[in-house]
Design an enzyme around this catalytic site. Structure first.
Site, PDB file in Angstrom:
ATOM      1  N   ASP A  92      15.077  16.116  31.884  1.00 59.56           N
ATOM      2  CA  ASP A  92      15.596  17.279  31.419  1.00 59.56           C
ATOM      3  C   ASP A  92      15.448  18.419  31.506  1.00 59.56           C
ATOM      4  OD1 ASP A  92      12.918  17.800  30.427  1.00 59.56           O
ATOM      5  OD2 ASP A  92      12.856  17.683  28.369  1.00 59.56           O
ATOM      6  N   ASP A 148      13.720  22.347  30.133  1.00 58.67           N
ATOM      7  CA  ASP A 148      13.110  22.796  28.758  1.00 58.67           C
ATOM      8  C   ASP A 148      13.410  24.308  28.973  1.00 58.67           C
ATOM      9  OD1 ASP A 148      11.705  20.349  28.043  1.00 58.67           O
ATOM     10  OD2 ASP A 148      11.117  20.323  30.287  1.00 58.67           O
ATOM     11  N   ASP A 196      15.842  20.715  26.040  1.00 59.46           N
ATOM     12  CA  ASP A 196      14.901  20.825  25.093  1.00 59.46           C
ATOM     13  C   ASP A 196      14.819  22.369  24.899  1.00 59.46           C
ATOM     14  OD1 ASP A 196      14.330  18.393  24.511  1.00 59.46           O
ATOM     15  OD2 ASP A 196      12.243  18.745  24.950  1.00 59.46           O
TER      16      ASP A 196
HETATM   17  N1  DCP Z   1       4.730  18.821  26.169  1.00 59.78           N
HETATM   18  C1  DCP Z   1       3.455  18.296  25.587  1.00 59.78           C
HETATM   19  N2  DCP Z   1       3.534  17.604  24.734  1.00 59.78           N
HETATM   20  C2  DCP Z   1       4.554  16.649  23.980  1.00 59.78           C
HETATM   21  C3  DCP Z   1       5.882  17.179  24.755  1.00 59.78           C
HETATM   22  C4  DCP Z   1       5.836  18.008  25.824  1.00 59.78           C
HETATM   23  O1  DCP Z   1       2.461  19.036  25.818  1.00 59.78           O
HETATM   24  N3  DCP Z   1       4.545  15.787  23.262  1.00 59.78           N
HETATM   25  C5  DCP Z   1       4.893  19.931  27.147  1.00 59.78           C
HETATM   26  C6  DCP Z   1       4.291  19.598  28.365  1.00 59.78           C
HETATM   27  C7  DCP Z   1       5.530  19.229  29.079  1.00 59.78           C
HETATM   28  C8  DCP Z   1       6.651  20.144  28.804  1.00 59.78           C
HETATM   29  O2  DCP Z   1       6.274  20.207  27.461  1.00 59.78           O
HETATM   30  O3  DCP Z   1       5.190  19.226  30.760  1.00 59.78           O
HETATM   31  C9  DCP Z   1       7.743  19.565  28.897  1.00 59.78           C
HETATM   32  O4  DCP Z   1       7.944  18.158  28.453  1.00 59.78           O
HETATM   33  P1  DCP Z   1       8.792  16.958  29.304  1.00 59.78           P
HETATM   34  O5  DCP Z   1       8.637  15.982  28.728  1.00 59.78           O
HETATM   35  O6  DCP Z   1      10.162  17.617  29.539  1.00 59.78           O
HETATM   36  O7  DCP Z   1       7.931  17.188  30.539  1.00 59.78           O
HETATM   37  P2  DCP Z   1       8.309  17.720  31.988  1.00 59.78           P
HETATM   38  O8  DCP Z   1       9.205  18.728  31.982  1.00 59.78           O
HETATM   39  O9  DCP Z   1       6.919  18.038  32.666  1.00 59.78           O
HETATM   40  O10 DCP Z   1       8.833  16.475  32.736  1.00 59.78           O
HETATM   41  P3  DCP Z   1      10.132  16.165  33.309  1.00 59.78           P
HETATM   42  O11 DCP Z   1      10.438  16.834  34.504  1.00 59.78           O
HETATM   43  O12 DCP Z   1      10.276  14.841  33.312  1.00 59.78           O
HETATM   44  O13 DCP Z   1      11.127  16.822  32.238  1.00 59.78           O
HETATM   45 MG    MG Z   2      10.979  18.631  31.058  1.00 59.81          MG
END
Ligand code: DCP
Ligand code: MG
Length: 469
Positions: free
Chosen positions: A343, A345, A393
């Site tokens: 996604d 963010d 997000d």
């Molecule tokens: N986050 C968190 N706890 C959650 C959800 C999110 O601490 N329950 C924080 C850490 C993540 C960030 O928000 O790194 C963004 O969530 P993502 O699920 O989008 O994770 P990433 O962006 O790191 O991974 P991707 O590249 O798959 O989107």
């Molecule tokens: Mg993400």
């Protein structure tokens, strides 16, 4: 492995000896065309050789399975110069000046560097001018870079995207996910922590000795490492990948809006495919799940950085329409330098904004997009569509809390988990995405930037691209 086994004295002749043409694993790209490596099985053993071959190939090296005239570098372990020369003679290959005869320490250094390192005397197995035993002391084995004390907290390690231990961390992540599906939180965490710590290492683990002094490696983790070093693969991972429950959970949770509970329910009901679930008349889907099925293909394909940048323009435009002085920052994986994500963010804030206005802005942005979608939907139906559905997000926060929100939403999850764990256990503080509370001083600590939060916690600053724990 018995080093004296006769079979080990010559390369296995599964395929006829070839000359010239590359026999490097076809599935992996060769990055370093100038060298052609052959690894001697003698005294090294078949499984360790297979492991090193796989590792080198995964790093872009051309490694031949059989000795041929095109080989430029022969790598041996536990062999003396005369062992190798004798062996070469038996193969009818002359040790020419172009052919490097090297100790495995050279290959290991190359693996750590991710590219060929210059051959120096300490790597050379054979001193060609005079190769009597006395003139050639035991080849010096380079230990992996001296390991400084590694912290058990990810927030005290620098973890870039340059992971030298994919072979292990990929396996751990499959096992962790399987434990998550089975709601075994302890084992899931153990493998996630182990993957996280290995990702921070500046060298590749080649032998069990390398795992000494590395924290977060429980016995069950070390057992897997040992198996991968010896066999080049892990039987448990293979079993998990073939497991029906794992495969189903993986498939079901790939639908946006489907979590463990729903996956479990569908699995128990006997579903194994998405098409059966989709067309089932008795199931009720949430709004999110409906969207998840509708845009399934789009949503399972990774979001690229170019797409993320394009989305960023749209988000800034839409937010700017309602909040001209807003700050919009891309967070999550893209802020950590990842090339793709599941996604995109964003963190949105603005100096004047009140908490009540927070929610309003997001609703307004979504309404604006909804109107645009309806308008463009009239022009182009799903077929022949020229757009892609992408998960976005949006997080809004009060201006005074933006540093905490930015730190909290940049991730990685493991990094965040360990930041909070560190704050609690090492500093008697409570950290979340909104604030930092000092239990000793009984007060909230203010911060205008991420650097200030690290300073409050007594941590060295870790850049976003070093938080890929
Ligand atoms: N986050 C968190 N706890 C959650 C959800 C999110 O601490 N329950 C924080 C850490 C993540 C960030 O928000 O790194 C963004 O969530 P993502 O699920 O989008 O994770 P990433 O962006 O790191 O991974 P991707 O590249 O798959 O989107
Ligand atoms: Mg993400």
């Amino acid at each position: 492995m018995d080093p004296l086994r006769m079979a080990d004295l010559s390369p296995r002749k599964k395929r006829p000896r070839q000359t010239g043409a590359s026999m490097a694993s076809p599935s992996q790209d060769v990055k370093f065309q100038d060298l052609v490596i052959f690894i001697l099985e003698k005294k090294m053993g078949r499984s360790r050789r297979a492991f090193l071959m796989e590792l080198a190939r995964s790093k872009g090296f051309r490694v031949e399975s059989e000795l041929s005239d095109s080989v430029t570098h022969i790598v041996a372990e536990n062999n003396s110069d005369s062992d190798v020369l004798e062996w070469l003679q038996a193969q009818n290959i002359k040790a020419s000046a172009q052919l490097e005869l090297l100790d495995v320490c050279w290959l290991i250094e190359c693996m750590g560097a991710g590219k060929p390192v210059e051959v120096t005397g300490k790597h050379q197995l054979v001193v060609r001018k005079d190769y009597s035993a006395s003139a050639n002391p035991e080849p010096q084995k380079t230990p992996p870079l001296a390991v400084k004390k590694i912290s058990p907290y990810a927030c005290q390690r620098r973890t870039t995207l340059n992971n030298c231990n994919h072979i292990f961390t990929d396996a751990f992540e499959v096992l962790a996910e399987n434990y998550e599906f089975r709601e075994n939180e302890g084992s899931c965490l153990a493998f996630m922590r182990a993957a996280s710590v290995l990702k921070s290492l500046p060298f590749t683990i080649i032998s069990m000795k390398d795992t000494e002094n590395i924290p977060c490696l429980e016995d069950k983790v070390k057992y897997i490492i040992e198996e991968i070093i010896e066999d080049g693969e892990c039987s448990e991972v293979k079993a998990v990948l073939n497991d029906e429950r794992y495969q189903s959970f993986k498939l079901f949770t790939s639908v946006f809006g489907v979590g463990l509970k729903t996956a479990e329910k569908w699995f128990r009901m006997g579903f194994r495919t998405l098409s059966k679930i989709r067309s089932d008349k008795t199931l009720k889907f949430t709004q999110m799940q409906k969207a998840g099925f509708l845009y399934y293909e789009d949503l399972v394909s990774r979001v690229t950085r170019e797409e993320a940048e394009a989305v960023s323009v749209l988000v800034k435009e839409a937010v700017g329409a309602f909040l001209p002085d807003a700050f919009v920052t891309m967070t999550g994986g893209f802020r950590r330098g990842k090339k793709t994500g599941h996604d995109v963010d964003f963190l949105i804030t603005s100096p004047g904004i009140t908490e009540e206005e927070d929610q309003q802005i997001l609703l307004k942005v979504i309404n604006l997009w909804e109107r645009k979608r309806v308008d463009s939907g009239k022009a182009s139906q799903q077929e022949g569509k020229t757009w892609k559905a992408i998960r976005v997000d949006l997080v809004m926060c009060p201006y005074e809390r933006r540093a905490f929100a930015l730190l909290g939403w940049t991730g990685s999850r493991q990094f965040e988990r360990d930041l909070r764990r560190y704050a609690t256990h090492e500093r008697k503080m409570v950290l979340d995405n909104h604030a930092l509370y000092d239990k000793t001083k009984r007060m909230f600590l203010k911060a205008e930037s991420e650097e200030e939060i690290f300073a409050h916690l007594g941590l060295d600053y870790i850049e976003p691209w070093e938080r890929n724990a």
